[in-house]
Scaffold this active site. Structure first.
Site, mmCIF file in Angstrom:
data_model
loop_
_atom_site.group_PDB
_atom_site.id
_atom_site.type_symbol
_atom_site.label_atom_id
_atom_site.label_comp_id
_atom_site.label_asym_id
_atom_site.label_seq_id
_atom_site.Cartn_x
_atom_site.Cartn_y
_atom_site.Cartn_z
ATOM 1 N N ASP A 1 1.981 4.185 2.607
ATOM 2 C CA ASP A 1 0.923 5.006 2.004
ATOM 3 C C ASP A 1 1.500 6.123 1.122
ATOM 4 O O ASP A 1 1.548 5.976 -0.106
ATOM 5 C CB ASP A 1 -0.007 5.566 3.095
ATOM 6 C CG ASP A 1 -1.406 5.879 2.591
ATOM 7 O OD1 ASP A 1 -1.703 5.589 1.412
ATOM 8 O OD2 ASP A 1 -2.211 6.418 3.373
ATOM 9 N N ASP A 2 1.914 7.233 1.722
ATOM 10 C CA ASP A 2 2.484 8.371 0.986
ATOM 11 C C ASP A 2 3.726 8.833 1.744
ATOM 12 O O ASP A 2 3.699 9.849 2.452
ATOM 13 C CB ASP A 2 1.450 9.509 0.896
ATOM 14 C CG ASP A 2 0.196 9.071 0.150
ATOM 15 O OD1 ASP A 2 0.242 8.986 -1.083
ATOM 16 O OD2 ASP A 2 -0.816 8.780 0.825
ATOM 17 N N HIS B 1 0.855 -1.198 0.000
ATOM 18 C CA HIS B 1 0.000 0.000 0.000
ATOM 19 C C HIS B 1 0.882 1.235 0.000
ATOM 20 O O HIS B 1 1.307 1.711 1.058
ATOM 21 C CB HIS B 1 -0.927 -0.041 1.220
ATOM 22 C CG HIS B 1 -1.872 1.124 1.312
ATOM 23 N ND1 HIS B 1 -2.971 1.107 2.149
ATOM 24 C CD2 HIS B 1 -1.908 2.327 0.690
ATOM 25 C CE1 HIS B 1 -3.640 2.244 2.039
ATOM 26 N NE2 HIS B 1 -2.995 3.010 1.156
ATOM 27 N N HIS C 1 1.213 4.901 -2.625
ATOM 28 C CA HIS C 1 0.812 5.639 -3.834
ATOM 29 C C HIS C 1 2.078 6.262 -4.400
ATOM 30 O O HIS C 1 2.742 7.040 -3.689
ATOM 31 C CB HIS C 1 -0.203 6.723 -3.477
ATOM 32 C CG HIS C 1 -1.415 6.178 -2.786
ATOM 33 N ND1 HIS C 1 -2.602 5.962 -3.439
ATOM 34 C CD2 HIS C 1 -1.612 5.783 -1.501
ATOM 35 C CE1 HIS C 1 -3.485 5.470 -2.571
ATOM 36 N NE2 HIS C 1 -2.909 5.343 -1.398
ATOM 37 N N GLU D 1 -10.743 3.952 6.239
ATOM 38 C CA GLU D 1 -9.612 4.806 6.649
ATOM 39 C C GLU D 1 -10.205 5.881 7.576
ATOM 40 O O GLU D 1 -9.864 5.957 8.742
ATOM 41 C CB GLU D 1 -8.950 5.430 5.418
ATOM 42 C CG GLU D 1 -7.818 6.399 5.756
ATOM 43 C CD GLU D 1 -7.158 7.011 4.511
ATOM 44 O OE1 GLU D 1 -7.722 6.908 3.400
ATOM 45 O OE2 GLU D 1 -6.077 7.628 4.670
ATOM 46 N N HIS E 1 -9.528 1.093 -0.890
ATOM 47 C CA HIS E 1 -9.437 1.805 0.381
ATOM 48 C C HIS E 1 -10.828 1.781 1.009
ATOM 49 O O HIS E 1 -11.822 2.124 0.343
ATOM 50 C CB HIS E 1 -9.045 3.262 0.166
ATOM 51 C CG HIS E 1 -7.600 3.494 -0.156
ATOM 52 N ND1 HIS E 1 -6.958 2.904 -1.208
ATOM 53 C CD2 HIS E 1 -6.670 4.274 0.470
ATOM 54 C CE1 HIS E 1 -5.698 3.308 -1.230
ATOM 55 N NE2 HIS E 1 -5.495 4.140 -0.232
HETATM 56 N N1 ADE Z 1 -4.421 8.734 -2.199
HETATM 57 C C1 ADE Z 1 -3.183 8.907 -1.741
HETATM 58 N N2 ADE Z 1 -3.139 8.630 -0.429
HETATM 59 C C2 ADE Z 1 -4.385 8.271 -0.055
HETATM 60 C C3 ADE Z 1 -4.986 7.845 1.156
HETATM 61 N N3 ADE Z 1 -4.299 7.765 2.300
HETATM 62 N N4 ADE Z 1 -6.289 7.575 1.147
HETATM 63 C C4 ADE Z 1 -7.000 7.681 0.045
HETATM 64 N N5 ADE Z 1 -6.486 8.054 -1.131
HETATM 65 C C5 ADE Z 1 -5.195 8.346 -1.181
HETATM 66 ZN ZN ZN Z 2 -3.648 4.860 0.469
#
Ligand code: ADE
Ligand code: ZN
Length: 350
Positions: A290-291, A29, A31, A212, A209
């Protein structure tokens, strides 16, 4: 082999960070646009002559303070505006893979979306070819494998998702799965029932997703309407005992992202995170970044900070790494090889 059958030796708390860093793992997971570090954003803005909203790297980094998923997505979207060429997508992915390999990631399943970039006038092929070329070089350059999961943007319509699918189909062989990302609240999974059914017919692996920020009902519909195989995040499942039982019974993997949850205020403190409770409830949880460029750490930072905050053990570490391989979409022989490497690190760690 049942993971509980592998005898994990106890490890002293002060040695645990070293084990967490050294253990082989998969990342399921992340992006790819969320791995764009400010330095790379500015380098790409310069080479593509893009006027960027922030004057320099430091002012951009200072803006990375979020109070919700949406507050993050707004600034994340600005970062994506510097991506213009196939080489940009290659360079972004190459930088992530290099960083991931240094964290002993043996396999990454990378989320990307085309809708952000086609809205900026790019062709889907520019995006997919750049990402795919970098993934194809991962074995030779970094000794790891990587595959691609195309995410639809859930704040857009299902018709627009169908359009994105149509544009991606010429590159079908380069995409292992389909996901669902972006603003969760008000955009339940069932909004995408038809396009996910079509993707299923086409043989894509499916993830979404859910939970969250959104309610447990979104996790139920991701499973029962979209028929996904993994849930991305899923941390809100804790509010629904029947859902927790379902996730455990059906071994539905959750791709949990602790530092993301902390940065986006899903949990007030890392010590409030429910990752340990999930594992103890028999849920197939994994740890992911995630990011990472926005949330203060790549995968190993997620492991070390979360283990310190929650007091997790070597047994939990083994479970999480093992789950990451079991939950991945890699083929059986590669999975076996990754698990053998995991076992030998645990066997020889003193
Ligand atoms: N796109 C990038 N990061 C995300 C996240 N944490 N939740 C949903 N969409 C995303
Ligand atoms: Zn995500």
């Amino acid at each position: 082999m049942n993971p509980s059958k592998f005898a994990v030796k106890p490890v002293a708390p002060d040695r645990l960070p070293d084990l967490l860093r050294r253990m082989p793992k998969a990342e399921l997971h992340m992006h790819i646009e969320g791995s764009l570090e400010p330095e790379l954003i500015f380098a790409m803005a310069r080479r593509n002559a893009v006027q960027f909203a922030f004057p320099d790297v430091d002012s951009l980094r200072r803006a990375y303070v979020f109070d919700s998923l949406q507050s993050f997505l707004d600034i994340y979207h600005q970062g994506t505006m510097v991506l213009k060429t196939e080489q940009d997508f290659y360079d972004m992915t190459h930088a992530y893979l290099k960083r991931a390999a240094s964290d002993n990631v043996l396999h990454a399943e990378i989320f990307f979306d085309t809708q952000t970039h086609t809205a900026h006038g790019l062709d889907s092929g520019v995006v997919i070819n750049g990402l795919h070329r970098a993934c194809g070089n991962a074995q030779a350059l970094f000794g790891m494998t990587a595959s691609l999961i195309l995410c639809f943007l859930r704040h857009l319509s299902e018709d627009e998702a169908f359009e994105a699918l149509e544009q991606a189909l010429p590159y079908r062989d380069r995409i292992v799965g389909i996901g669902l990302a972006s603003s969760e609240m008000g955009h339940p999974p069932e909004k995408f029932a038809k396009v996910f059914a079509r993707c299923r017919e086409l043989g894509f692996r499916l993830v979404a997703h859910a939970g969250e920020e959104g309610p447990p009902a979104y996790i139920w519909s991701a499973l029962d309407v979209l028929k996904v195989e993994r849930i991305d995040h899923g941390v809100q499942a804790f509010k629904d005992a029947a859902l927790m039982q379902r996730l455990a019974k059906d071994k539905i993997p959750l791709t949990v992202c602790p530092l993301s949850n902390l940065k986006l205020c899903v949990f007030k403190n890392l010590s409030d995170h429910n990752l340990g409770g999930m594992l103890d409830a028999g849920i197939v949880a994994t740890v992911n970044s995630d990011d990472p460029a926005y949330f203060g750490g790549y995968i190993n930072e997620n492991f070390t900070q979360t283990f310190a905050a929650l007091g997790l053990t070597a047994q939990h570490a083994y479970m999480l790494a093992r789950n990451s391989f079991e939950a991945s979409f890699m083929d059986a022989s590669l999975r076996r090889n990754c698990i053998d490497r995991l076992n030998s690190v645990f066997e020889s760690f003193h």
